[in-house]
Design a protein around this motif. Structure first.
Motif: not given
Length: 191
Positions: A11-13, A15-21, A107-114
């Motif tokens: 999940y943190q990864k 979210c970090m991908s969103i920040e980088i993008e 948690n898996a669904q939240m990761v997928y959504m992010r």
């Protein structure tokens, strides 16, 4: 003993991908917008900076609630529905359309959504620019669509290279969009 790396969850990864993008797309789209406004609309440095400041206010306004997304705001205010190029609409995605039922997720669904949200970063940044043009200059559907096309053409001119676009914007407008993106902005008190 070597420095230990901090473990990041999936999940943190994501979210970090969103920040980088987000950073990448801001450099590219703000730079291209600055160039488009200078080249095609005869806007000077201060006018462009004022528009960029307005985008910051719009972002903060959007972030106050999860009841709407930037893309929804753009659609409601300008009539332009910004998509990501695959035909999917913000109206079909619960993280962009709060009126959809958002059941508790694993948690898996939240990761997928992010992970899916990363694909919507550029459309969200573009939507913010369109809303700012509408609010600042009264640009309607046609003029916003024209600027959108001009921004897209400039991105193509520089091969979608954020650094090349940032540098071109700096040379032609005197604006370093990295400074715009990273500087602290005044938060106006609401009385």
């Amino acid at each position: 003993m070597g420095k230990q790396r901090k473990h990041r969850s999936a999940y943190q990864k994501a979210c970090m991908s969103i920040e980088i993008e987000g950073r990448k797309q801001c450099m590219m789209l703000y730079g291209a917008a600055g160039l488009a406004l200078r080249r095609h609309h005869n806007k000077g440095r201060q006018a462009i900076l004022n528009l960029f400041d307005l985008t910051g206010e719009i972002w903060r306004d959007c972030a106050k609630t999860n009841k709407h997304s930037m893309i929804e705001m753009c659609y409601r205010e300008t009539g332009i529905e910004i998509q990501r190029g695959d035909g999917k609409s913000w109206e079909d995605l619960p993280y962009l359309n709060a009126s959809l039922d958002m059941r508790p997720m694993s948690n898996a669904q939240m990761v997928y959504m992010r992970q899916q949200q990363v694909k919507w970063v550029a459309p969200q940044v573009m939507a913010c620019i369109m809303v700012a043009l509408h609010r600042k200059y009264g640009f309607g559907f046609d003029r916003c669509a024209r600027v959108y096309s001009q921004i897209d053409a400039i991105r193509g001119e520089y091969g979608n290279d954020p650094e090349a676009i940032r540098e071109a914007c700096r040379k032609e407008t005197g604006i370093n969009v990295e400074d715009v993106y990273t500087r602290k902005r005044e938060v106006k008190a609401v009385v």
